[in-house]
Structures are given as C-alpha cells and as structure tokens.
Design a protein around this motif. Structure first.
Motif, PDB file in Angstrom:
ATOM      1  N   SER A 103      81.089  -2.303  37.283  1.00  0.00           N
ATOM      2  CA  SER A 103      79.624  -2.285  37.285  1.00  0.00           C
ATOM      3  C   SER A 103      79.071  -3.661  37.657  1.00  0.00           C
ATOM      4  CB  SER A 103      79.093  -1.858  35.919  1.00  0.00           C
ATOM      5  OG  SER A 103      79.420  -0.516  35.653  1.00  0.00           O
TER       6      SER A 103
ATOM      7  N   GLN B  87      76.842  -4.553  40.952  1.00  0.00           N
ATOM      8  CA  GLN B  87      75.543  -5.205  40.905  1.00  0.00           C
ATOM      9  C   GLN B  87      75.505  -6.415  41.828  1.00  0.00           C
ATOM     10  OE1 GLN B  87      72.669  -4.127  39.243  1.00  0.00           O
ATOM     11  NE2 GLN B  87      71.887  -5.656  40.685  1.00  0.00           N
TER      12      GLN B  87
ATOM     13  N   LEU C 180      80.770   1.360  42.275  1.00  0.00           N
ATOM     14  CA  LEU C 180      80.092   2.251  41.326  1.00  0.00           C
ATOM     15  C   LEU C 180      80.890   3.542  41.113  1.00  0.00           C
ATOM     16  CD1 LEU C 180      76.469   1.636  42.559  1.00  0.00           C
ATOM     17  CD2 LEU C 180      77.281   1.196  40.233  1.00  0.00           C
TER      18      LEU C 180
ATOM     19  N   ALA D 152      83.494   2.644  38.705  1.00  0.00           N
ATOM     20  CA  ALA D 152      82.920   2.500  37.362  1.00  0.00           C
ATOM     21  C   ALA D 152      82.714   3.858  36.706  1.00  0.00           C
ATOM     22  CB  ALA D 152      81.603   1.737  37.444  1.00  0.00           C
ATOM     23  N   ILE D 153      82.258   4.825  37.494  1.00  0.00           N
ATOM     24  CA  ILE D 153      82.055   6.176  36.963  1.00  0.00           C
ATOM     25  C   ILE D 153      83.391   6.823  36.598  1.00  0.00           C
ATOM     26  CG2 ILE D 153      81.315   8.505  37.594  1.00  0.00           C
ATOM     27  CD1 ILE D 153      79.078   7.127  39.262  1.00  0.00           C
TER      28      ILE D 153
ATOM     29  N   SER E  82      75.046   4.225  29.254  1.00  0.00           N
ATOM     30  CA  SER E  82      74.482   3.705  30.503  1.00  0.00           C
ATOM     31  C   SER E  82      74.989   4.466  31.727  1.00  0.00           C
ATOM     32  CB  SER E  82      74.824   2.217  30.653  1.00  0.00           C
ATOM     33  OG  SER E  82      76.235   2.036  30.740  1.00  0.00           O
ATOM     34  N   ARG E  83      75.621   5.599  31.511  1.00  0.00           N
ATOM     35  CA  ARG E  83      76.220   6.349  32.624  1.00  0.00           C
ATOM     36  C   ARG E  83      75.145   6.847  33.595  1.00  0.00           C
ATOM     37  NH1 ARG E  83      81.340   8.140  33.253  1.00  0.00           N
ATOM     38  NH2 ARG E  83      81.746   9.982  34.524  1.00  0.00           N
TER      39      ARG E  83
ATOM     40  N   THR F 209      74.239   4.176  35.978  1.00  0.00           N
ATOM     41  CA  THR F 209      75.287   3.969  36.983  1.00  0.00           C
ATOM     42  C   THR F 209      75.145   4.977  38.119  1.00  0.00           C
ATOM     43  OG1 THR F 209      76.745   3.185  35.222  1.00  0.00           O
ATOM     44  CG2 THR F 209      77.761   3.714  37.329  1.00  0.00           C
ATOM     45  N   TRP F 210      74.899   6.241  37.767  1.00  0.00           N
ATOM     46  CA  TRP F 210      74.660   7.258  38.805  1.00  0.00           C
ATOM     47  C   TRP F 210      73.407   6.914  39.618  1.00  0.00           C
ATOM     48  CZ3 TRP F 210      77.823  10.598  40.805  1.00  0.00           C
ATOM     49  CH2 TRP F 210      78.870  11.142  40.052  1.00  0.00           C
TER      50      TRP F 210
END
Length: 653
Positions: free
Chosen positions: A103, A107, A122, A125-126, A135-136, A139-140
């Motif tokens: 993540s 960024q 990303l 990260a998912i 915080s999912r 992220t999407w």
C-alpha cells in the motif's frame, strides 16, 4: 547526558549530544548509532537521518536487515525523497512482502503519477490483505483511480464496485460509479492518459554531515545584501528603511497614512488613486533600453526583445505600503523565534512576518505566503486569455472567499494548536451569478503534519469530491494551460520541488501602486491589447527587491526547471517571476501589479499578467476595474468552510 535531556523532553539537545558523541567516536554499538538516527528524524531532519542510516548500512555498522530497511524507507518518505524511497520499498516487498508495504509502495507511485505501477502494487496489497481489513475499501478505491488514470475504464468500474461493497469505500465509490457510467469519463480518461508524460528522476546527493563526510555549505557566506541589511536600520517588517544612494528610492516614512488618502475615497468604494497627479518621469522603449538595462529584470528584457513596440512608463517611487501595528509588533517578536524544521514546516511564528531578517530564499517565500492580507477577504474578479492577433479575449469570472487564520489581527491563531494558515473557497463562471466549478482549500502551515485539504465540485456534477493535494504544475482553471496552480498569488503551495537560493537585493523597475488599473477609468477591452498588457495604463517604479533562484531538486519534477522570484521589500509580495523550461529558456513571465489597499492596510498584486514568451499568448487574472470592489473584514466563521456546508450550499447548481 542525552538520556537526561530526553527525560526533560528536549530532543534537539539530546540529538546534538549524540551527534557530538558520534563525531568523537563514542558510539560503539548499532543500537547507539540507531538512536542518533531516530533522534535526528524526531527533531525534523529526516533527510539527514536517512543519509546517516544509509552510510551506516553501507559501512556495516548497522545490520542490513528488514528492520533497518523499513526505517530507511520511512525516513525517505518523511523527507519526500521519493526517488530514494522507491527502491527501498521495492527491496522490502521482495524480502518481506505485506499488504501495508505494498500500500505504501502504491501510494508513492500514485504521488509520482505512475499509475500502472501503482495498480500492480494495489493488486498485491489486496491479495495479501485480510478480508476484514478496515481500510480494504480505500484500497479498492485507489486501484479504481489508478486504472481510470490509465484509461482502463472497465477495470476501474469493477474496482469501484468492489469498494462500494465495503463500509470505508461506499460513499466515494458510489459517486465514482455514477461518474464513470455518465459517458464523459471514458473520453476524459483517454485524453488525460494521452497527454501524460513519463517521469525521469535526477540523482540525489546524500548528506554526509552526520556520517563524518565533508559537506559543502556554500562558498560566499551570507548572500549578498543579507549582512548589510541585518545591521542597518530596518522597517518593522524588515525592509531597508533608508533611501538609495542617488535618492531615486525614498526613505520609508510609514506608508500611506489616513491623512494622505484621496478625499474622494469613501469606505466600500473602489480605491481612488492617491497619486493621480503624478506624471511619468520617463518611458523606457527599445530606443533607450541600454540606458536602463541594469535595472530591468530578464523577463522585461525578453518582452522588449520579442515586441519592439513594448514600453514601460516610469513614475516617482512611492513607498506606500503600510500594515497594522499588530503586524509590526508581532513581526519584531518573531525574530529568533520563527523557525523552519523543513521547507514546508513553519513553527514558532505568530501573526506577523515570520522572518523579518531572512537568511535563506525559502524564508523569504514564507514571508510572502504568510503576509498580511486582511482578516477576511471577498473578491470578484475577471480573468482572460489574450492571443497575439485581434481575436477577442476569453473571459471568466472568479469569486473568492478567504478566512485567514495566520495573520488575523482579530483572532490570531497559534500554529502549535491550529495548523491552518487559511480557509479558501472559490468558484468560477462565465457571468457574475454563474457557477461552473467550485474549489475548497484548507491551507496548512506544516504539510507533513497535515497536508493541504482540497475538495472540488466539478463542472456539471452536483457532487463534492475530496481530491489528493494538488498544486505544482497542474493547470489553473480557465487559463488554457498558461498558468499552473502553484503560480496562483505569484507562488503558493509546497516548496519541496526546488532548492531556494537567496541571491541578494536589487533595484528594479517593477509595477507598483496600480490604482489606475482598478479604479474604473479603463475597461477590460482597453487593458487587454494584443501581444502585451496595455502599457499606457501601467505604472512602474524603482524599488528594492529580494532576488531568489529556485532550481529543481534532484528527484523532483516540474514543468519549470528554474524560477527566479523578485520580492518587494516593503510588502513581501512576489512581484515578478521568470519561469524557465528545462533547456534554460525563459518560458513564462509573471508580472504582478502591486496594489496597496490603504483602507485595509494590506497589499496584494492586482492584476497579475502571465506571458507565454513562446507562443505569444498572455493570461490575466485579478482584474477588478469592472467588478465590485474587494471587501475586507466581512464576518466569517470556520464552519462556512467545512466540506459539508459548502456541499450543501453550492452542490446543487
């Protein structure tokens, strides 16, 4: 000793003791050396801390392990050295992959406009994240934004729908879904992706100060003019109080006082010209240019070179700027108290000019950024793009409402408790009552602690969106690309993309006391002549200005490679800016016509002209001659500038 100082909360002294111990060779263990690294970061010097840690790792004095690499990456991120943070994070995700690290990496790519790399990070990260991660949804959302920026509209829509299922992503995702499905999104995404260029990083030289390597601190000592002005008689805000050697610049006598105001002026009216009877002393033309060249900026010389019929009428110099006594008192008190712990971290200053006796270019730019402009301000102005032929200018109206927090004489803020410099609300339209675009800004004094907050209501979309902090070389609305966001107010926003060198002081002919441009005697059609702004309406005077050169930092990118700023000593307003491309050619020249508002005891540039010296167009904003007079000190409350209230009032146009 360092432990005792830490016990009493003095991290700066503790860091100094540890640095001295390091120089004397007393730090023997990795833990002791890492303590110096962390203390250096905690006192606001993450670049120094990162440079030291990198040196310790290279010398095998600190273990090259996951913990050290994580700390190094965090230091480069804190120092905003993304070209150094990027490889550090890339190494980490290979050796110790996690959703949090991916993540962070994503960024960083988003900040660098590297949307393909951001999308890949990303997705990782998912994949590594837990389904119950709070915080999912965000992220999407970020993945959808990255895909949209690559013109992958279908992929973006799918990601936004995933975000819409989650609590932390639902509100924003539903708005994005409506926008993407509106039909306009695909065309705009394709256009943005086609115009976006790549990014090249310059090499960044690490600091060797703490690691014991020699570091060049400059060859000339104090910049030209700094020592002299610090030892001479100064005005309350730090200008040279005396006149110049030949008497063409008079001594400062307090600025324009009430007894000197025009008798025809009444509160609430347009500012009347207090120097209406002045006649030009002479006019600079191509024929006599050589005689005055030494007192002309490179920007004005470029206008003479491009347009043989350009001219500059020069009047007697009038040091008319005056500020409230509270600003004078606070400015004196700021000497030795105000500090910069980083280029974008102002501390210790209160109400007045932070650095009346500046020792660096960025300190002067902070004086410009925080100068007194009233407690509140409402303006409606006109802006226009003028082409070199006889084609009619393109006009747009702008309304601005500003609540100043720093520099507010009625309710001065304390930066230690309130990080907000000002609240700013603006909207644009083709006519006075028209609203096409709305922007809300919360400007901060310490952008590392709290980045600038920005919300927009785009044209045709009656919804408000919070957007990532924008600025730098993103285009200003209605300027047709001639002006960037960080050219607003001659310069605004972060200072981190440039190295700011204080050259010294010069005597220059600059636009000053521009009352006749705003008092209504000229219509906009008379002012906006082809090729250049109508010189007959302008007034130039000889004044002392600080000269600052801003050079693009290694690892940072901007459309302008080098910029030269000229700052009026009596007001701390930037009045001229020369913006060069990366080949060193003068490209855009900003000319701010200084307008001292004697009724409010403030000063600002109005209008501001931005010349494109390559294609011959120019852009003018802050035109007031046919718009209502500016209103100062209108009662305003913080609540008026909260996103929910702005959305409720302006989100239904």
């Amino acid at each position: 000793l360092a432990a005792l100082q830490l016990k009493f909360g003095d991290k700066a002294r503790a860091a100094a003791v540890m640095e001295l111990a390091n120089r004397l060779g007393f730090l023997k263990t990795a833990d002791e050396r890492l303590r110096l690294v962390t203390l250096t970061a905690q006192i606001g010097a993450p670049f120094e801390a990162g440079s030291l840690l990198q040196s310790l790792i290279d010398r095998k004095q600190v273990a090259d392990d996951t913990a050290s690499r994580k700390l190094l990456a965090q230091l480069w991120l804190a120092a905003r050295e993304d070209s150094l943070a990027l490889p550090a994070l890339q190494t980490l995700v290979k050796t110790a992959p996690s959703a949090a690290l991916y993540s962070q990496l994503a960024q960083l790519h988003l900040d660098r406009d590297e949307y393909g790399e951001a999308a890949q990070a990303l997705k990782q990260a998912i994949a590594l994240g837990k389904p119950d991660d709070k915080s999912r949804g965000k992220t999407w959302l970020a993945l959808g934004f990255a895909q949209y920026q690559q013109a992958d509209v279908d992929g973006a829509l799918a990601s936004f729908r995933e975000a819409d299922k989650l609590a932390d992503g639902h509100a924003s995702a539903s708005e994005w879904i409506k926008y993407v499905e509106s039909g306009k999104a695909r065309e705009q995404a394709l256009q943005a992706a086609s115009e976006r260029g790549g990014r090249d990083d310059d090499q960044v030289q690490l600091s060797g100060r703490l690691s014991g390597d020699a570091v060049a601190l400059g060859s000339g000592g104090a910049p030209q003019g700094v020592a002299a002005i610090a030892s001479g008689k100064l005005t309350p805000i730090g200008a040279d109080a005396s006149g110049n050697a030949d008497g063409t610049i008079p001594a400062w006598t307090g600025g324009l006082q009430r007894a000197q105001w025009p008798k025809t002026f009444h509160a609430g009216q347009r500012l009347a010209d207090p120097f209406a009877n002045d006649k030009p002393l002479f006019t600079i033309t191509a024929a006599n240019l050589a005689q005055y060249r030494n007192r002309l900026s490179a920007g004005h010389l470029a206008l003479f070179a491009k347009y043989p019929d350009y001219r500059m009428p020069v009047y007697a110099s009038r040091r008319s700027v005056a500020y409230p006594q509270a600003i004078y008192d606070a400015s004196r008190a700021n000497v030795g108290r105000a500090k910069l712990t980083g280029s974008d971290e102002l501390t210790g200053a209160h109400l007045g000019v932070p650095f009346p006796q500046p020792q660096s270019g960025v300190e002067i730019m902070w004086n410009h950024r925080t100068r007194y402009r009233g407690n509140t301000l409402i303006t409606q102005s006109t802006q226009a793009v003028v082409r070199p032929n006889d084609e009619a200018p393109t006009y747009l109206k702008q309304t601005e409402r500003i609540l100043f927090r720093y520099g507010n004489t009625r309710d001065p803020s304390n930066l230690a408790d309130d990080n907000i410099l000002l609240y700013y609300l603006t909207w644009f339209g083709k006519s006075r009552g028209d609203i096409d675009f709305v922007a809300l800004v919360h400007e901060t004094a310490n952008s590392l602690k709290q980045p600038r907050g920005i919300w927009v209501i785009p044209p045709g979309i009656p919804k408000m969106f919070r957007v990532p902090p924008v600025g730098y070389d993103q285009p200003f609305p209605g300027s047709e690309g001639l002006m960037f966001l960080d050219m607003i107010d001659m310069y605004n926003g972060a200072f981190d993309r440039y190295v700011w060198k204080l050259v010294g002081k010069r005597e220059l002919y600059i636009p000053y006391n521009s009352y006749r441009l705003s008092d209504g005697r000229y219509k906009y059609a008379q002012l906006l002549t082809p090729k250049f702004f109508n010189p007959a309406a302008a007034r130039y005077e000889l004044h002392r200005v600080w000269q600052i050169e801003a050079t693009e930092r290694g690892g940072k990118r901007h459309s302008f490679g080098t910029r030269t700023f000229y700052v009026d000593e009596d007001s701390w307003n930037v009045v001229l800016v020369e913006n060069e491309d990366h080949d060193g050619r003068l490209w855009r020249f900003q000319e701010g016509h200084l307008l001292p508002s004697y009724d409010a005891q403030a000063a600002n540039c109005a209008p501001v002209v931005t010349y494109d010296l390559k294609d011959g167009r120019y852009f003018v904003n802050r035109l007031f001659a046919e718009d209502p007079p500016a209103q100062f000190d209108v009662p305003m409350r913080k609540g008026e500038f909260m996103p929910g209230n702005v959305r409720a009032r302006y989100g239904r146009f």
